[in-house]
Design a protein around this motif. Sequence first.
Motif, PDB file in Angstrom:
ATOM      1  N   THR A   5      63.119 -13.291  -7.354  1.00 16.43           N
ATOM      2  CA  THR A   5      63.377 -13.416  -5.920  1.00 16.43           C
ATOM      3  C   THR A   5      63.086 -12.138  -5.143  1.00 16.43           C
ATOM      4  OG1 THR A   5      65.701 -12.884  -6.355  1.00 16.43           O
ATOM      5  CG2 THR A   5      65.099 -15.219  -6.205  1.00 16.43           C
ATOM      6  N   GLU A   6      62.778 -11.033  -5.852  1.00 14.45           N
ATOM      7  CA  GLU A   6      62.577  -9.753  -5.185  1.00 14.45           C
ATOM      8  C   GLU A   6      61.150  -9.231  -5.277  1.00 14.45           C
ATOM      9  OE1 GLU A   6      65.515  -7.242  -6.947  1.00 14.45           O
ATOM     10  OE2 GLU A   6      67.210  -8.333  -6.070  1.00 14.45           O
ATOM     11  N   VAL A   7      60.348  -9.787  -6.173  1.00 14.84           N
ATOM     12  CA  VAL A   7      58.946  -9.368  -6.289  1.00 14.84           C
ATOM     13  C   VAL A   7      58.143  -9.973  -5.138  1.00 14.84           C
ATOM     14  CG1 VAL A   7      56.843  -9.627  -7.668  1.00 14.84           C
ATOM     15  CG2 VAL A   7      59.013  -9.091  -8.792  1.00 14.84           C
ATOM     16  N   PRO A   8      57.341  -9.167  -4.426  1.00 13.60           N
ATOM     17  CA  PRO A   8      56.497  -9.736  -3.364  1.00 13.60           C
ATOM     18  C   PRO A   8      55.610 -10.846  -3.919  1.00 13.60           C
ATOM     19  CG  PRO A   8      56.510  -7.345  -3.246  1.00 13.60           C
ATOM     20  CD  PRO A   8      57.201  -7.699  -4.515  1.00 13.60           C
ATOM     21  N   LEU A   9      55.530 -11.967  -3.197  1.00 20.53           N
ATOM     22  CA  LEU A   9      54.763 -13.102  -3.693  1.00 20.53           C
ATOM     23  C   LEU A   9      53.299 -12.754  -3.931  1.00 20.53           C
ATOM     24  CD1 LEU A   9      56.054 -16.278  -1.829  1.00 20.53           C
ATOM     25  CD2 LEU A   9      56.033 -15.841  -4.288  1.00 20.53           C
ATOM     26  N   GLU A  10      52.727 -11.895  -3.081  1.00 19.65           N
ATOM     27  CA  GLU A  10      51.318 -11.542  -3.266  1.00 19.65           C
ATOM     28  C   GLU A  10      51.120 -10.781  -4.580  1.00 19.65           C
ATOM     29  OE1 GLU A  10      52.932  -8.567  -0.118  1.00 19.65           O
ATOM     30  OE2 GLU A  10      53.256 -10.644  -0.759  1.00 19.65           O
ATOM     31  N   ASP A  11      52.115  -9.970  -4.981  1.00 19.56           N
ATOM     32  CA  ASP A  11      52.031  -9.270  -6.262  1.00 19.56           C
ATOM     33  C   ASP A  11      52.190 -10.248  -7.425  1.00 19.56           C
ATOM     34  OD1 ASP A  11      51.841  -7.055  -4.690  1.00 19.56           O
ATOM     35  OD2 ASP A  11      53.582  -6.010  -5.515  1.00 19.56           O
ATOM     36  N   PHE A  12      53.102 -11.191  -7.283  1.00 16.53           N
ATOM     37  CA  PHE A  12      53.297 -12.223  -8.311  1.00 16.53           C
ATOM     38  C   PHE A  12      52.001 -12.993  -8.520  1.00 16.53           C
ATOM     39  CE2 PHE A  12      54.955 -15.913 -10.409  1.00 16.53           C
ATOM     40  CZ  PHE A  12      56.129 -15.508 -11.029  1.00 16.53           C
ATOM     41  N   ARG A  13      51.386 -13.402  -7.427  1.00 22.03           N
ATOM     42  CA  ARG A  13      50.143 -14.170  -7.519  1.00 22.03           C
ATOM     43  C   ARG A  13      49.011 -13.330  -8.105  1.00 22.03           C
ATOM     44  NH1 ARG A  13      51.504 -15.930  -1.866  1.00 22.03           N
ATOM     45  NH2 ARG A  13      52.465 -17.995  -2.027  1.00 22.03           N
ATOM     46  N   ARG A  14      48.996 -12.035  -7.791  1.00 25.48           N
ATOM     47  CA  ARG A  14      47.947 -11.157  -8.308  1.00 25.48           C
ATOM     48  C   ARG A  14      48.004 -11.078  -9.838  1.00 25.48           C
ATOM     49  NH1 ARG A  14      42.874  -8.993  -7.873  1.00 25.48           N
ATOM     50  NH2 ARG A  14      42.807  -6.901  -8.763  1.00 25.48           N
ATOM     51  N   VAL A  15      49.221 -10.988 -10.398  1.00 26.83           N
ATOM     52  CA  VAL A  15      49.362 -10.952 -11.850  1.00 26.83           C
ATOM     53  C   VAL A  15      48.802 -12.231 -12.468  1.00 26.83           C
ATOM     54  CG1 VAL A  15      51.010 -10.922 -13.774  1.00 26.83           C
ATOM     55  CG2 VAL A  15      51.336  -9.383 -11.828  1.00 26.83           C
ATOM     56  N   LEU A  16      49.131 -13.366 -11.895  1.00 28.03           N
ATOM     57  CA  LEU A  16      48.624 -14.633 -12.419  1.00 28.03           C
ATOM     58  C   LEU A  16      47.109 -14.719 -12.274  1.00 28.03           C
ATOM     59  CD1 LEU A  16      51.319 -17.142 -11.078  1.00 28.03           C
ATOM     60  CD2 LEU A  16      51.254 -15.938 -13.271  1.00 28.03           C
ATOM     61  N   ASP A  17      46.586 -14.211 -11.177  1.00 27.03           N
ATOM     62  CA  ASP A  17      45.142 -14.265 -10.944  1.00 27.03           C
ATOM     63  C   ASP A  17      44.388 -13.440 -11.977  1.00 27.03           C
ATOM     64  OD1 ASP A  17      42.765 -14.935  -9.701  1.00 27.03           O
ATOM     65  OD2 ASP A  17      42.952 -13.451  -8.104  1.00 27.03           O
ATOM     66  N   VAL A  18      44.838 -12.207 -12.198  1.00 35.15           N
ATOM     67  CA  VAL A  18      44.166 -11.334 -13.175  1.00 35.15           C
ATOM     68  C   VAL A  18      44.347 -11.861 -14.593  1.00 35.15           C
ATOM     69  CG1 VAL A  18      44.108  -9.020 -14.204  1.00 35.15           C
ATOM     70  CG2 VAL A  18      44.356  -9.281 -11.721  1.00 35.15           C
ATOM     71  N   ASN A  19      45.588 -12.162 -14.957  1.00 35.87           N
ATOM     72  CA  ASN A  19      45.903 -12.451 -16.350  1.00 35.87           C
ATOM     73  C   ASN A  19      45.534 -13.862 -16.804  1.00 35.87           C
ATOM     74  OD1 ASN A  19      47.048  -9.953 -15.980  1.00 35.87           O
ATOM     75  ND2 ASN A  19      49.057 -10.506 -16.730  1.00 35.87           N
ATOM     76  N   ILE A  20      45.480 -14.796 -15.867  1.00 38.71           N
ATOM     77  CA  ILE A  20      45.095 -16.160 -16.230  1.00 38.71           C
ATOM     78  C   ILE A  20      43.670 -16.461 -15.786  1.00 38.71           C
ATOM     79  CG2 ILE A  20      45.607 -18.614 -16.004  1.00 38.71           C
ATOM     80  CD1 ILE A  20      48.522 -17.874 -15.528  1.00 38.71           C
ATOM     81  N   ASN A  21      43.430 -16.373 -14.480  1.00 36.16           N
ATOM     82  CA  ASN A  21      42.080 -16.677 -13.990  1.00 36.16           C
ATOM     83  C   ASN A  21      41.044 -15.709 -14.541  1.00 36.16           C
ATOM     84  OD1 ASN A  21      42.926 -18.885 -12.504  1.00 36.16           O
ATOM     85  ND2 ASN A  21      43.328 -17.682 -10.668  1.00 36.16           N
ATOM     86  N   GLY A  22      41.442 -14.453 -14.739  1.00 39.43           N
ATOM     87  CA  GLY A  22      40.511 -13.493 -15.326  1.00 39.43           C
ATOM     88  C   GLY A  22      40.049 -13.922 -16.704  1.00 39.43           C
ATOM     89  N   TYR A  23      40.963 -14.475 -17.503  1.00 37.60           N
ATOM     90  CA  TYR A  23      40.608 -14.955 -18.835  1.00 37.60           C
ATOM     91  C   TYR A  23      39.784 -16.242 -18.756  1.00 37.60           C
ATOM     92  CZ  TYR A  23      43.640 -11.645 -21.331  1.00 37.60           C
ATOM     93  OH  TYR A  23      44.208 -10.507 -21.873  1.00 37.60           O
ATOM     94  N   VAL A  24      40.149 -17.094 -17.791  1.00 35.47           N
ATOM     95  CA  VAL A  24      39.365 -18.317 -17.596  1.00 35.47           C
ATOM     96  C   VAL A  24      37.932 -17.965 -17.216  1.00 35.47           C
ATOM     97  CG1 VAL A  24      39.075 -20.353 -16.129  1.00 35.47           C
ATOM     98  CG2 VAL A  24      41.350 -19.745 -17.003  1.00 35.47           C
ATOM     99  N   HIS A  25      37.776 -17.021 -16.297  1.00 32.70           N
ATOM    100  CA  HIS A  25      36.429 -16.608 -15.881  1.00 32.70           C
ATOM    101  C   HIS A  25      35.651 -16.027 -17.052  1.00 32.70           C
ATOM    102  CE1 HIS A  25      38.284 -15.993 -11.601  1.00 32.70           C
ATOM    103  NE2 HIS A  25      38.072 -17.264 -11.883  1.00 32.70           N
ATOM    104  N   GLY A  26      36.344 -15.235 -17.883  1.00 30.78           N
ATOM    105  CA  GLY A  26      35.685 -14.673 -19.048  1.00 30.78           C
ATOM    106  C   GLY A  26      35.234 -15.744 -20.023  1.00 30.78           C
ATOM    107  N   ALA A  27      36.107 -16.702 -20.273  1.00 26.06           N
ATOM    108  CA  ALA A  27      35.766 -17.788 -21.196  1.00 26.06           C
ATOM    109  C   ALA A  27      34.606 -18.629 -20.671  1.00 26.06           C
ATOM    110  CB  ALA A  27      36.995 -18.676 -21.434  1.00 26.06           C
ATOM    111  N   ARG A  28      34.640 -18.943 -19.377  1.00 22.77           N
ATOM    112  CA  ARG A  28      33.571 -19.740 -18.773  1.00 22.77           C
ATOM    113  C   ARG A  28      32.234 -18.999 -18.793  1.00 22.77           C
ATOM    114  NH1 ARG A  28      34.924 -24.023 -15.143  1.00 22.77           N
ATOM    115  NH2 ARG A  28      33.190 -23.385 -13.792  1.00 22.77           N
TER     116      ARG A  28
END
Length: 324
Positions: free
Chosen positions: A99-122
């Motif tokens: 509840t205290e982490v800025p949402l944009e920072d939360f989303r950034r972690v998911l973007d790098v750590n998940i989408n980054g791997y998806v992009h690499g795999a693709r």
Amino acid sequence: MRLENSVVVITGASSGIGRATALHLAGKGARLVLAARGEKALRALAKECRKRGGTAIPITTDVTDPEAMEALASRAVEEFGQLDGWVNNAAVSVFGRLTEVPLEDFRRVLDVNINGYVHGARAALPHMQAQGSGVLINVASIVGEISQPYTAAYSMSKAAVRALGVSLRSELRLDGITGVKVCTILPAAIDTPFFQHAANYTGRRVVAMPPVYTAARVARTIADVLKKPRREAVVGPAGRYLVLKHRIFPGLVEHVMAVQVDRTHLSRKHDAQDSPGNLYQPSNRIRAASVRGGWHGARRTAKRRAFAALAAAAVVVALKNRMR
């Protein structure tokens, strides 16, 4: 796969596990394409890899850009004629209550750590499928098995990385593709600058939670998996112990993990300023381009062994109490 003359792409190569892996593979004579956001650190790493007997090309890029990842894979094939291995390793983290982490920072972690791997795999898999061979390695974490408090985004992302590996293996199997392998690495706490780089909104300094293992240990595991692929590989005896116990006693292990994170993963004093860390820009800290984070050494090794013994004893006591 023979490591000598193999062509391997490593994302997040400028520091920590990525850097250790690059140096280890270079010593085996591999041809490397090194990717990260920091140009200066990459160039220095490429030079060091060449000194160790490998071939290395540094490419400044961002894993959240799918076109950049496709260009990275294409560059490897254009330069060396093949793509034998791809190590998805770039990752970031943020510490703080949900509840205290800025949402944009939360989303950034998911973007790098998940989408980054998806992009690499693709980007990597079409080349590997075309040549009929290749190993895609996704570096996850034991928190993908046992989530922690204060790192919801990171824990979620590493669980997703494990799920990605399962899905990709299933798709390859259904397509009858046997020469392309997808493997997941689950390290325990590793001595890298990762903890100094993390975004932090707890008011307490982030420190490496013992037991802490060397990045070289992870690099050796990655090299072993490139040579002889397997579904998953946990790095660190404490990590293997926790994963095993979690599958038998999930509630108990989650409780122990939560308590230990609060006691040993954050400083006792409230002496840290809120910071986005390296979420949006490469870190300028002194250890930013280093393999090590300063969490490992003779005294720390002794402490980690003592902690591991205490943690094991705590689990045994808790189990006895539960069985009464």
